[in-house]
Design an enzyme around this catalytic site. Sequence first.
Site, PDB file in Angstrom:
ATOM      1  N   CYS A  83      -6.297  -5.152  -7.558  1.00  0.00           N
ATOM      2  CA  CYS A  83      -6.099  -4.763  -6.166  1.00  0.00           C
ATOM      3  C   CYS A  83      -5.619  -5.955  -5.329  1.00  0.00           C
ATOM      4  O   CYS A  83      -5.097  -5.763  -4.234  1.00  0.00           O
ATOM      5  CB  CYS A  83      -7.362  -4.152  -5.570  1.00  0.00           C
ATOM      6  SG  CYS A  83      -8.811  -5.163  -5.727  1.00  0.00           S
ATOM      7  N   HIS A  84      -5.757  -7.183  -5.880  1.00  0.00           N
ATOM      8  CA  HIS A  84      -5.261  -8.358  -5.140  1.00  0.00           C
ATOM      9  C   HIS A  84      -3.738  -8.383  -5.113  1.00  0.00           C
ATOM     10  O   HIS A  84      -3.141  -9.122  -4.344  1.00  0.00           O
ATOM     11  CB  HIS A  84      -5.804  -9.639  -5.766  1.00  0.00           C
ATOM     12  CG  HIS A  84      -5.445  -9.828  -7.205  1.00  0.00           C
ATOM     13  ND1 HIS A  84      -6.087  -9.164  -8.221  1.00  0.00           N
ATOM     14  CD2 HIS A  84      -4.486 -10.576  -7.806  1.00  0.00           C
ATOM     15  CE1 HIS A  84      -5.550  -9.520  -9.385  1.00  0.00           C
ATOM     16  NE2 HIS A  84      -4.577 -10.371  -9.169  1.00  0.00           N
ATOM     17  N   ASN A  87     -12.939  -0.692  -5.456  1.00  0.00           N
ATOM     18  CA  ASN A  87     -12.626  -1.064  -6.833  1.00  0.00           C
ATOM     19  C   ASN A  87     -13.759  -1.875  -7.473  1.00  0.00           C
ATOM     20  O   ASN A  87     -14.045  -2.985  -7.043  1.00  0.00           O
ATOM     21  CB  ASN A  87     -11.323  -1.889  -6.826  1.00  0.00           C
ATOM     22  CG  ASN A  87     -11.037  -2.531  -8.160  1.00  0.00           C
ATOM     23  OD1 ASN A  87     -11.495  -2.048  -9.199  1.00  0.00           O
ATOM     24  ND2 ASN A  87     -10.279  -3.606  -8.145  1.00  0.00           N
ATOM     25  N   TYR A 110       0.857  -1.195   0.000  1.00  0.00           N
ATOM     26  CA  TYR A 110       0.000   0.000   0.000  1.00  0.00           C
ATOM     27  C   TYR A 110       0.893   1.245   0.000  1.00  0.00           C
ATOM     28  O   TYR A 110       0.596   2.250  -0.642  1.00  0.00           O
ATOM     29  CB  TYR A 110      -0.910  -0.007   1.232  1.00  0.00           C
ATOM     30  CG  TYR A 110      -1.936  -1.112   1.211  1.00  0.00           C
ATOM     31  CD1 TYR A 110      -3.116  -0.990   0.479  1.00  0.00           C
ATOM     32  CD2 TYR A 110      -1.725  -2.303   1.887  1.00  0.00           C
ATOM     33  CE1 TYR A 110      -4.048  -2.011   0.445  1.00  0.00           C
ATOM     34  CE2 TYR A 110      -2.649  -3.328   1.860  1.00  0.00           C
ATOM     35  CZ  TYR A 110      -3.808  -3.185   1.138  1.00  0.00           C
ATOM     36  OH  TYR A 110      -4.728  -4.203   1.091  1.00  0.00           O
ATOM     37  N   GLU A 128      -1.306 -16.559 -10.170  1.00  0.00           N
ATOM     38  CA  GLU A 128      -0.278 -15.776 -10.859  1.00  0.00           C
ATOM     39  C   GLU A 128       1.133 -16.190 -10.432  1.00  0.00           C
ATOM     40  O   GLU A 128       2.119 -15.579 -10.833  1.00  0.00           O
ATOM     41  CB  GLU A 128      -0.493 -14.273 -10.592  1.00  0.00           C
ATOM     42  CG  GLU A 128      -1.832 -13.780 -11.135  1.00  0.00           C
ATOM     43  CD  GLU A 128      -2.015 -12.269 -10.952  1.00  0.00           C
ATOM     44  OE1 GLU A 128      -1.026 -11.575 -10.655  1.00  0.00           O
ATOM     45  OE2 GLU A 128      -3.156 -11.793 -11.115  1.00  0.00           O
TER      46      GLU A 128
END
Length: 172
Positions: free
Chosen positions: A141-142, A133, A111, A168
């Site tokens: 945002c993950h 979001n 952040y 990912e």
Amino acid sequence: MARPRLIFTTISFSQGLLLLIKSGSLIKEIKYLASEKDLFSYLAQLEQKYSPKPIRDEISFKEEKDLFHRYFKGQPVNFNHLPLDFSQGTLFQVKVWQEAQNIPYGRTVTYKELAQRINHSGYRSIGQALGQNPFLIVVPCHRVLSSNGRLGGFSAGLSLKKYLLALEGVRL
DNA sequence: TAAGGGTTGACAC
DNA sequence: GTGTCAACCCTTA
């Protein structure tokens, strides 16, 4: 001028389904729903909110569906070229969402780092903006974590955040 | 206008 | 290492 009619489609994956909503060629929302039951109640809300009510349209989402199917197969996919309707966010939120879009597939930032990129020191506000979001996965945002290496939070649930990061190839 | 929030960093133990 | 707390500052009611 009359607004274009809202259209929607759904994409199923192992954790539930994604609801995609478009107005014309612009994507208005990408929402995670855990089950078909959630989908029906959310669609009922949309029907109350919008007139005429949104209609299902598979053909107009051909490209998005293809991209998400590849993404859920674990392939690196860049969603940045998809046209998003940011008009529902505040200036600050749009800034945060656009910066979050620049986080590459399989990478994470904190952040704090995200705040620094937009010359901002209100770390909590970043989290708050990400929580609003409306474009799940497309605005990743993950990929934003707490500085202590923990997950932080996630509007659609931390288990989904873990799933997306694992997909990912991110090790926590 | 006050309260709350997906955080951070400093400090004490 | 862990807990607590003040500070950041935007959004919402």
